[in-house]
Design a protein around this motif. Structure first.
Motif, PDB file in Angstrom:
ATOM      1  N   ILE A  93      51.546  72.713 -21.255  1.00  0.00           N
ATOM      2  CA  ILE A  93      52.242  71.425 -21.301  1.00  0.00           C
ATOM      3  C   ILE A  93      51.839  70.696 -22.583  1.00  0.00           C
ATOM      4  CG2 ILE A  93      52.640  69.230 -20.090  1.00  0.00           C
ATOM      5  CD1 ILE A  93      51.567  70.750 -17.532  1.00  0.00           C
ATOM      6  N   LYS A  94      52.843  70.287 -23.296  1.00  0.00           N
ATOM      7  CA  LYS A  94      52.572  69.631 -24.579  1.00  0.00           C
ATOM      8  C   LYS A  94      51.742  68.357 -24.366  1.00  0.00           C
ATOM      9  CE  LYS A  94      54.726  68.911 -28.976  1.00  0.00           C
ATOM     10  NZ  LYS A  94      55.911  68.733 -29.750  1.00  0.00           N
ATOM     11  N   ASN A  95      50.755  68.186 -25.210  1.00  0.00           N
ATOM     12  CA  ASN A  95      49.846  67.028 -25.165  1.00  0.00           C
ATOM     13  C   ASN A  95      49.009  66.947 -23.883  1.00  0.00           C
ATOM     14  OD1 ASN A  95      50.628  66.100 -27.679  1.00  0.00           O
ATOM     15  ND2 ASN A  95      52.404  65.049 -26.811  1.00  0.00           N
ATOM     16  N   LYS A  96      48.923  68.044 -23.160  1.00  0.00           N
ATOM     17  CA  LYS A  96      48.095  68.038 -21.954  1.00  0.00           C
ATOM     18  C   LYS A  96      46.986  69.096 -22.021  1.00  0.00           C
ATOM     19  CE  LYS A  96      48.493  66.884 -17.239  1.00  0.00           C
ATOM     20  NZ  LYS A  96      48.897  67.274 -15.936  1.00  0.00           N
ATOM     21  N   GLY A  97      47.136  70.004 -22.956  1.00  0.00           N
ATOM     22  CA  GLY A  97      46.127  71.066 -23.082  1.00  0.00           C
ATOM     23  C   GLY A  97      44.795  70.489 -23.533  1.00  0.00           C
ATOM     24  N   PRO A  98      43.701  71.157 -23.186  1.00  0.00           N
ATOM     25  CA  PRO A  98      42.382  70.630 -23.549  1.00  0.00           C
ATOM     26  C   PRO A  98      42.062  70.813 -25.036  1.00  0.00           C
ATOM     27  CG  PRO A  98      42.168  72.760 -22.518  1.00  0.00           C
ATOM     28  CD  PRO A  98      43.625  72.426 -22.468  1.00  0.00           C
ATOM     29  N   GLN A  99      41.153  69.985 -25.509  1.00  0.00           N
ATOM     30  CA  GLN A  99      40.668  70.157 -26.883  1.00  0.00           C
ATOM     31  C   GLN A  99      39.495  71.133 -26.915  1.00  0.00           C
ATOM     32  OE1 GLN A  99      40.250  65.783 -26.863  1.00  0.00           O
ATOM     33  NE2 GLN A  99      40.846  65.914 -29.017  1.00  0.00           N
ATOM     34  N   LEU A 100      38.746  71.088 -25.835  1.00  0.00           N
ATOM     35  CA  LEU A 100      37.571  71.954 -25.745  1.00  0.00           C
ATOM     36  C   LEU A 100      37.549  72.660 -24.394  1.00  0.00           C
ATOM     37  CD1 LEU A 100      34.940  69.349 -27.012  1.00  0.00           C
ATOM     38  CD2 LEU A 100      35.652  71.368 -28.287  1.00  0.00           C
ATOM     39  N   PHE A 101      36.983  73.858 -24.389  1.00  0.00           N
ATOM     40  CA  PHE A 101      36.756  74.574 -23.130  1.00  0.00           C
ATOM     41  C   PHE A 101      35.240  74.656 -22.943  1.00  0.00           C
ATOM     42  CE2 PHE A 101      40.852  75.886 -24.663  1.00  0.00           C
ATOM     43  CZ  PHE A 101      41.646  76.021 -23.521  1.00  0.00           C
ATOM     44  N   LEU A 102      34.785  74.157 -21.827  1.00  0.00           N
ATOM     45  CA  LEU A 102      33.344  74.198 -21.544  1.00  0.00           C
ATOM     46  C   LEU A 102      33.103  75.261 -20.468  1.00  0.00           C
ATOM     47  CD1 LEU A 102      30.413  73.034 -21.576  1.00  0.00           C
ATOM     48  CD2 LEU A 102      31.163  71.389 -19.847  1.00  0.00           C
ATOM     49  N   ALA A 103      32.310  76.284 -20.816  1.00  0.00           N
ATOM     50  CA  ALA A 103      32.048  77.360 -19.852  1.00  0.00           C
ATOM     51  C   ALA A 103      30.745  77.102 -19.117  1.00  0.00           C
ATOM     52  CB  ALA A 103      31.955  78.704 -20.571  1.00  0.00           C
ATOM     53  N   ALA A 104      30.844  77.122 -17.801  1.00  0.00           N
ATOM     54  CA  ALA A 104      29.639  76.964 -16.981  1.00  0.00           C
ATOM     55  C   ALA A 104      29.458  78.234 -16.155  1.00  0.00           C
ATOM     56  CB  ALA A 104      29.789  75.768 -16.064  1.00  0.00           C
ATOM     57  N   GLN A 105      28.212  78.640 -16.008  1.00  0.00           N
ATOM     58  CA  GLN A 105      27.907  79.782 -15.141  1.00  0.00           C
ATOM     59  C   GLN A 105      27.080  79.246 -13.995  1.00  0.00           C
ATOM     60  OE1 GLN A 105      26.480  82.296 -18.666  1.00  0.00           O
ATOM     61  NE2 GLN A 105      27.342  83.817 -17.280  1.00  0.00           N
ATOM     62  N   LEU A 106      27.497  79.534 -12.791  1.00  0.00           N
ATOM     63  CA  LEU A 106      26.741  78.952 -11.691  1.00  0.00           C
ATOM     64  C   LEU A 106      26.481  79.925 -10.558  1.00  0.00           C
ATOM     65  CD1 LEU A 106      28.683  76.505  -9.396  1.00  0.00           C
ATOM     66  CD2 LEU A 106      29.855  78.063 -10.893  1.00  0.00           C
ATOM     67  N   GLU A 107      25.362  79.687  -9.897  1.00  0.00           N
ATOM     68  CA  GLU A 107      25.056  80.376  -8.654  1.00  0.00           C
ATOM     69  C   GLU A 107      25.307  79.349  -7.582  1.00  0.00           C
ATOM     70  OE1 GLU A 107      25.128  83.780  -9.428  1.00  0.00           O
ATOM     71  OE2 GLU A 107      24.211  83.599  -7.445  1.00  0.00           O
ATOM     72  N   GLU A 108      26.414  79.527  -6.928  1.00  0.00           N
ATOM     73  CA  GLU A 108      26.877  78.496  -6.016  1.00  0.00           C
ATOM     74  C   GLU A 108      25.880  78.179  -4.906  1.00  0.00           C
ATOM     75  OE1 GLU A 108      30.935  79.445  -4.968  1.00  0.00           O
ATOM     76  OE2 GLU A 108      31.000  77.562  -3.849  1.00  0.00           O
ATOM     77  N   ASP A 109      25.307  79.225  -4.313  1.00  0.00           N
ATOM     78  CA  ASP A 109      24.419  78.955  -3.182  1.00  0.00           C
ATOM     79  C   ASP A 109      23.061  78.435  -3.605  1.00  0.00           C
ATOM     80  OD1 ASP A 109      23.958  81.392  -4.341  1.00  0.00           O
ATOM     81  OD2 ASP A 109      23.332  82.385  -2.502  1.00  0.00           O
ATOM     82  N   LEU A 110      22.710  78.593  -4.859  1.00  0.00           N
ATOM     83  CA  LEU A 110      21.396  78.145  -5.312  1.00  0.00           C
ATOM     84  C   LEU A 110      21.468  76.834  -6.098  1.00  0.00           C
ATOM     85  CD1 LEU A 110      19.851  81.527  -6.540  1.00  0.00           C
ATOM     86  CD2 LEU A 110      19.419  80.372  -4.388  1.00  0.00           C
ATOM     87  N   ASP A 111      22.662  76.356  -6.357  1.00  0.00           N
ATOM     88  CA  ASP A 111      22.839  75.120  -7.122  1.00  0.00           C
ATOM     89  C   ASP A 111      22.210  75.190  -8.516  1.00  0.00           C
ATOM     90  OD1 ASP A 111      24.319  73.970  -5.173  1.00  0.00           O
ATOM     91  OD2 ASP A 111      22.732  72.692  -4.383  1.00  0.00           O
ATOM     92  N   VAL A 112      22.393  76.317  -9.150  1.00  0.00           N
ATOM     93  CA  VAL A 112      21.915  76.480 -10.529  1.00  0.00           C
ATOM     94  C   VAL A 112      23.149  76.535 -11.434  1.00  0.00           C
ATOM     95  CG1 VAL A 112      20.650  77.946 -12.142  1.00  0.00           C
ATOM     96  CG2 VAL A 112      19.968  77.871  -9.759  1.00  0.00           C
ATOM     97  N   ILE A 113      23.146  75.701 -12.448  1.00  0.00           N
ATOM     98  CA  ILE A 113      24.299  75.676 -13.361  1.00  0.00           C
ATOM     99  C   ILE A 113      23.792  75.844 -14.794  1.00  0.00           C
ATOM    100  CG2 ILE A 113      26.168  74.232 -14.305  1.00  0.00           C
ATOM    101  CD1 ILE A 113      25.085  73.400 -10.903  1.00  0.00           C
ATOM    102  N   TYR A 114      24.427  76.752 -15.476  1.00  0.00           N
ATOM    103  CA  TYR A 114      24.056  76.967 -16.876  1.00  0.00           C
ATOM    104  C   TYR A 114      25.308  76.789 -17.742  1.00  0.00           C
ATOM    105  CZ  TYR A 114      22.823  79.467 -21.141  1.00  0.00           C
ATOM    106  OH  TYR A 114      22.621  79.808 -22.453  1.00  0.00           O
ATOM    107  N   PHE A 115      25.229  75.898 -18.678  1.00  0.00           N
ATOM    108  CA  PHE A 115      26.360  75.698 -19.578  1.00  0.00           C
ATOM    109  C   PHE A 115      26.231  76.690 -20.727  1.00  0.00           C
ATOM    110  CE2 PHE A 115      26.157  71.559 -17.431  1.00  0.00           C
ATOM    111  CZ  PHE A 115      27.474  71.477 -16.992  1.00  0.00           C
TER     112      PHE A 115
END
Lengths: 396, 447
Positions: A93-115
């Motif tokens: 969609i024009k003018n709706k796409g992101p400027q940046l993509f932020l990748a996060a890696q997570l272990e859902e059950d352990l609540d660990v998030i790594y950017f």
């Protein structure tokens, strides 16, 4: 399809990156909520007062987040995953796409998030242009995301929001296109940046760390008793492998790679390798041809079950005047496989340099084996590093 | 040495390995199994054997209100559990330079069955009053706990889900250890991720699956079949995990059952091939090199060698940058040192490490002098993080000046500026070969 079955134990555990963020989340939070919690925690810990929105719709998984006026699409995968799927809905969609993509890696059950890092729209486009795209998402390697959360903060804190274009492609994937970036500055500011840095500290800053690391390597000199008529003793100036003496007062070298390089900085008269007591390879210098420079392992991969002895005779010395070195191996871990490492490093100069740099201090033999490999890509840094090690100033 | 030690331990069905809460050591305890049962099945002389495992398992299910066969089974699985935890600990201490992990803390989590005949099962309905139900530890009780989602001790969980058609008891027990949520939680605090074979396969790309199989695959599975199997695995895994989450409210602990294996393409009779895929993946991932920790500023350093460096050698700008960096370095290092100094009384080696870093020693040298591992030093003194923080603060200040205004418009140039500032802090050296960052740290600590 079975090819090999090395006896190394497979890993049960994987290190969680040091920069991973640990949160205490309530039950039933979805991954995106957890990632936003981690982001908030980071901002709070760093005392960064950056507006995060959309305030009334922050947890809507279909929407990008707005951090300090930058439109950022959060994408995520698990901590151990090697790829990440990026939904393309907004980018269509024009003018709706992101400027940046932020990748996060997570272990859902352990609540660990790594950017893991960030991709700018232009970087994303470049990667995606080489990919076969699925209809609504692109799947890319997680390694493409660089810089961790620091890179995100760099951009949103220091750049003008208009400096990064929004991602946009028309309905057909093949028309994927990002409006051209502001070329005006691109031509000038990198030069200014480099110029400023050069002004700041001169050429020293440009000297890559690899060369610095190489420069710190010091060879060891071993005096060899001469049995010729000359009473002078000769010496071997050995850069690698590194030697230690065992309890029987014999020299040994701890070898961690299956095809180690051998490098005496001073010329040799003879070099030979014995396996289980038999000489299996040797080279003798002639009046026309000296033995100089690095010697890449001339045999098949080392088998840890066999015993290996390296014998070096320095230039100008007679038979019997030699330095003998037994190879020893760590029983617990398999030898690194040179061919495998090279295959994995591929043609990426930066990966080669990175590998060498990271190993130079802890295991110089492995690092130099890769540096001096015939398969090393053509790179000025690698060339300079090789030149650096050939200096014999440190040979006493 | 370790393996030899484990081999020396007795492996029978009449003893259980459990943690002695007084001595903190693992001991072998004789199980209170009915002597007639022991004689009938020759239990005292019986060594570990897959067929016998299955026989005892069937007996435990058949005589569902009796304790004896189940007791023998509990004793049987305590060894692979003990063995797996030891193995994880051994690998951990070898692989990772981190000193937080404690073997006993791990054993407490999964070696929590001391061979009692009766179980005290907490009644969920009135948990505040600590009401318990006392039940004989039998197959019936295990099923009761399973229905109520309160499977404890760990051995009950291992046995409850065991299916001899899918795996042998030894492998099964060890894989259950890898999937144990409490152990995962404990290891998380030590900075370590314990991952089950099932998650690892699901979290890998097709490319990684194929390459790792090419390199380390054991068995005759063709690449084509591998691809098909993997694709069907992904689809079925998602469904099965969601179903498991709905049933139990948990994310961890799922293991494939017969139906799941049958749903794969090609259908699997047991977990053997999946475990081989997992093994190949682990070997592949553990390959020693890792390009991920490559710092961008180093990368840029290599790329950015422009020939016209001298064109912009403005001394004024250089002075401005140096002053800003110096000020921010001192401020930020002050904050970091102040925060860390709270721990110095308890652990003086921390101060020593900072000081040695300030004096220019390498991580390895610091580790050796402080009697710690290198990983401890890199965690204590995150050079890259500190330099990034200083560089960002400095850039924030510099960008307010007209001369630097253009950097706000171009991310590539901004990266170069910041990477340059970081390089200056970390690599630029004074007369004594000490970098600016190290020197600042030295000065702050010496104050």
């Amino acid at each position: 399809m079975t090819k090999k079955n090395p006896k190394n134990d497979p890993l049960d555990l994987f290190p969680i990156p040091n920069d991973a963020i640990y949160i205490n989340s309530k039950k039933n939070l979805n991954p995106r909520d957890k990632i936003i919690s981690a982001l908030k925690k980071y901002l709070k810990d760093k005392n960064l007062d950056l507006p995060l929105g959309p305030k009334l719709d922050l947890n809507n998984p279909l929407r990008s987040i707005i951090l300090n006026k930058f439109d950022i699409q959060i994408v995520y995968t698990s901590l151990i995953s090697d790829v990440i799927q990026i939904p393309l809905k907004n980018s269509k969609i024009k003018n709706k796409g992101p400027q940046l993509f932020l990748a996060a890696q997570l272990e859902e059950d352990l609540d660990v998030i790594y950017f893991k890092g960030v991709l700018k729209s232009s970087e994303f486009e470049k990667i995606v242009s080489k990919k076969e795209l699925k209809k609504d998402f692109a799947e890319i390697e997680i390694e493409n995301f660089k810089g961790g959360i620091d890179r995100l903060i760099r951009y949103v804190r220091l750049l003008n929001p208009e400096s990064i274009e929004r991602t946009y492609f028309k309905t057909a994937i093949s028309n994927f296109k990002i409006p051209s970036l502001k070329i005006k500055f691109k031509l000038s500011t990198p030069l200014i940046a480099s110029g400023l840095m050069a002004a700041l500290i001169g050429p020293q800053i440009i000297r890559p760390r690899l060369i610095g690391g190489i420069a710190k390597l010091s060879p060891s000199t071993y005096e060899i008793q001469s049995f010729t008529r000359s009473s002078d003793s000769n010496s071997i100036c050995l850069l690698t492998p590194t030697l230690t003496k065992n309890i029987n007062n014999n020299f040994e070298a701890k070898i961690k790679i299956d095809k180690p390089v051998i490098y005496s900085l001073k010329p040799l008269n003879e070099i030979n390798i014995s396996k289980n007591g038999d000489i299996v390879w040797k080279r003798i210098a002639s009046s026309k041809e000296k033995i100089n420079g690095p010697i890449n392992w001339p045999l098949n991969s080392i088998n840890k079950k066999d015993s290996y002895r390296l014998s070096l005779r320095p230039e100008g010395s007679g038979m019997g005047s030699k330095l003998e070195i037994d190879f020893v191996f760590d029983k617990k871990i398999p030898l690194l496989r040179k061919d495998n490492i090279e295959k994995n490093l591929g043609k990426s100069k930066s990966d080669w340099i990175s590998f060498i740099k990271r190993n130079i201090e802890k295991d110089n033999n492995t690092a130099l084996t890769i540096l001096l490999s015939e398969s090393a890509p053509s790179s000025k840094t690698i060339e300079k590093s090789i030149k650096e090690i050939t200096k014999t100033d440190d040979c006493k | 040495m370790f393996l030899e030690y484990l081999n020396l331990l007795s492996k029978g069905y009449c003893n259980i390995y459990c943690l002695d809460s007084f001595s903190g050591k693992v001991k072998q305890k004789l199980l209170d199994i009915d002597s007639d049962f022991c004689s009938k099945h020759n239990l005292y002389d019986q060594e570990f054997d897959n067929k016998f495992d299955n026989k005892i398992f069937d007996l435990a299910k058949k005589d569902s209100s009796s304790k004896d066969a189940l007791l023998a089974l509990r004793g049987r699985i305590s060894f692979p559990i003990f063995q797996k935890v030891n193995e994880i600990f051994r690998k951990y201490t070898y692989q990772f330079e981190n000193e937080k992990i404690n073997l006993n803390d791990m054993l407490i989590i999964v070696l929590d069955d001391s061979g009692e005949k009766y179980l005290r099962i907490p009644l969920k309905i009135d948990a505040k009053k600590n009401n318990f139900l006392r039940k004989l530890f039998s197959w019936e009780t295990i099923m009761f706990m399973k229905e109520n989602n309160i499977l404890k001790p760990f051995s009950a969980e291992v046995i409850a889900d065991f299916n001899p058609k899918l795996s042998n008891l030894n492998t099964w027990s060890q894989n259950k250890v890898k999937g144990n949520y409490e152990l995962k939680k404990y290891l998380k605090e030590c900075g370590i991720l314990l991952i089950s074979p099932w998650s690892l396969i699901a979290d890998s790309s097709k490319k990684r699956i194929i390459i790792s199989w090419r390199e380390y695959g054991e068995g005759n599975l063709s690449e084509k079949d591998l691809e098909k199997l993997y694709e069907s695995y992904l689809v079925e895994y998602k469904k099965a995990k969601q179903d498991y989450k709905n049933r139990t409210g948990k994310i961890s602990g799922w293991t494939p059952d017969e139906d799941f294996l049958k749903s794969l393409n090609p259908p699997q009779k047991n977990t053997e091939i999946l475990l081989l895929i997992d093994k190949a993946l682990r070997k592949y991932i553990s390959s020693p090199y890792d390009t991920r920790s490559f710092y961008e500023y180093e990368e840029n350093q290599i790329e950015n060698r422009l020939e016209d460096e001298e064109e912009y050698s403005s001394k004024d700008l250089s002075e401005i940058i140096k002053n800003v960096l110096r000020r921010n370095s001192t401020n930020i290092v002050n904050q970091i040192i102040k925060k860390d100094s709270a721990k110095w009384i308890k652990d003086p080696s921390r101060k020593n490490a900072w000081m040695l870093y300030g004096e220019g020693l390498s991580q390895r040298e610091i580790a050796s002098k402080c009697d710690h591992k290198q990983g401890w030093v890199s965690k204590l003194i995150p050079e890259n993080k500190i330099s990034e923080e200083i560089a960002q603060e400095s850039a924030f200040e510099l960008l307010k000046k007209n001369e630097f205004n253009k950097f706000k418009e171009d991310p590539e140039s901004l990266d170069k500026l910041l990477d340059g500032l970081k390089s200056y802090l970390v690599f630029s050296e004074d007369k004594n070969n000490i970098s600016i960052l190290r020197n600042t740290i030295y000065e702050v600590i010496s104050k």
